[in-house]
Design an enzyme around this catalytic site. Sequence first.
Site, PDB file in Angstrom:
ATOM      1  N   ASN A 193       8.312  54.885  -4.813  1.00 21.92           N
ATOM      2  CA  ASN A 193       9.068  56.123  -4.915  1.00 21.92           C
ATOM      3  C   ASN A 193       8.789  56.803  -6.253  1.00 21.92           C
ATOM      4  O   ASN A 193       7.985  56.337  -7.052  1.00 21.92           O
ATOM      5  CB  ASN A 193      10.564  55.818  -4.722  1.00 21.92           C
ATOM      6  CG  ASN A 193      11.289  56.928  -3.990  1.00 21.92           C
ATOM      7  OD1 ASN A 193      11.053  58.104  -4.239  1.00 21.92           O
ATOM      8  ND2 ASN A 193      12.176  56.554  -3.089  1.00 21.92           N
TER       9      ASN A 193
ATOM     10  N   HIS B 146       2.749  43.524 -27.823  1.00 16.38           N
ATOM     11  CA  HIS B 146       2.360  43.695 -29.229  1.00 16.38           C
ATOM     12  C   HIS B 146       2.692  42.422 -29.995  1.00 16.38           C
ATOM     13  O   HIS B 146       3.714  41.778 -29.725  1.00 16.38           O
ATOM     14  CB  HIS B 146       3.071  44.898 -29.840  1.00 16.38           C
ATOM     15  CG  HIS B 146       2.715  46.188 -29.164  1.00 16.38           C
ATOM     16  ND1 HIS B 146       1.519  46.831 -29.384  1.00 16.38           N
ATOM     17  CD2 HIS B 146       3.382  46.929 -28.251  1.00 16.38           C
ATOM     18  CE1 HIS B 146       1.473  47.932 -28.645  1.00 16.38           C
ATOM     19  NE2 HIS B 146       2.595  48.004 -27.942  1.00 16.38           N
TER      20      HIS B 146
ATOM     21  N   ALA C 167      18.251  46.408  -8.240  1.00 16.25           N
ATOM     22  CA  ALA C 167      18.143  47.629  -9.039  1.00 16.25           C
ATOM     23  C   ALA C 167      18.584  47.372 -10.479  1.00 16.25           C
ATOM     24  O   ALA C 167      19.563  46.679 -10.728  1.00 16.25           O
ATOM     25  CB  ALA C 167      19.003  48.724  -8.421  1.00 16.25           C
TER      26      ALA C 167
ATOM     27  N   THR D 179      11.855  39.002 -16.762  1.00 15.25           N
ATOM     28  CA  THR D 179      11.182  38.460 -17.936  1.00 15.25           C
ATOM     29  C   THR D 179      10.366  37.212 -17.643  1.00 15.25           C
ATOM     30  O   THR D 179       9.579  36.784 -18.480  1.00 15.25           O
ATOM     31  CB  THR D 179      12.208  38.118 -19.029  1.00 15.25           C
ATOM     32  OG1 THR D 179      13.104  37.113 -18.521  1.00 15.25           O
ATOM     33  CG2 THR D 179      13.016  39.350 -19.431  1.00 15.25           C
TER      34      THR D 179
ATOM     35  N   ARG E 126      20.342  34.152  -4.951  1.00 13.73           N
ATOM     36  CA  ARG E 126      20.399  33.235  -3.809  1.00 13.73           C
ATOM     37  C   ARG E 126      19.072  33.282  -3.063  1.00 13.73           C
ATOM     38  O   ARG E 126      18.256  34.174  -3.269  1.00 13.73           O
ATOM     39  CB  ARG E 126      21.547  33.593  -2.867  1.00 13.73           C
ATOM     40  CG  ARG E 126      21.387  34.928  -2.128  1.00 13.73           C
ATOM     41  CD  ARG E 126      22.502  35.096  -1.114  1.00 13.73           C
ATOM     42  NE  ARG E 126      22.455  36.341  -0.372  1.00 13.73           N
ATOM     43  CZ  ARG E 126      21.756  36.528   0.744  1.00 13.73           C
ATOM     44  NH1 ARG E 126      20.992  35.562   1.232  1.00 13.73           N
ATOM     45  NH2 ARG E 126      21.790  37.692   1.381  1.00 13.73           N
TER      46      ARG E 126
END
Length: 212
Positions: free
Chosen positions: A89, A119, A164, A169, A187
């Site tokens: 989207n 970095h 959302a 990470t 879950r």
Amino acid sequence: MSLNEIKEKMRSGAIYDPADAELLPYQLSRINRVNAYNRIPATPKGLKKREKLLKELFGEAGEGCYIEPPFYANLGGSNVKLGKYVYANFHLTLVDDGEIIIGDHVMIGPNVTIATACHPVSPVLRKNGLQYNLPVTVGSNVWIGSGAVILPGVIIGENAIIGAGSVVTKAIPANVIAVGNPCRVLREITEEDLRTYDKGKPISAEILSKYH
């Protein structure tokens, strides 16, 4: 250093200078092609033109892929490999200095960022703008919710759902729902999910017979 040598550093995870005089003209030309894609009007003729240009922009793009403009890509999509029927989207951002691999039938919500660039912690190196890249892999049939951020080095397993606004990470296994900042497994996706939707509403027998 030649452009090919710089590209090899970008793919290998080595530290390099993204403002290298050999790289910059190539990068700008790629970004300009993305900008051209974003300017194509949403007409029947324009949609065909978008489809053709998308295949030229990305390192690989399978059949049925579509990205709603505008989208953004640091290296113009050249380090991105799309499977079949990938949909993204509005306002997808691909920090594709390193490799991004996206499987088949992946759905990407609005305002998602997938980043490969890192970095160094060293302030001396950061002051001079140096960076390195870690690849990102998104498995087939993954749904990434709007506003999610996928960080460098992440692997998302097939069929997973990323909620959302999540910040991913670390690796997410296949067949799970994962949410949050940092993103964690909420879950597993179960057999019950194949028969119901929206908090337990039954999927009709007509749909089940057609798609299962």
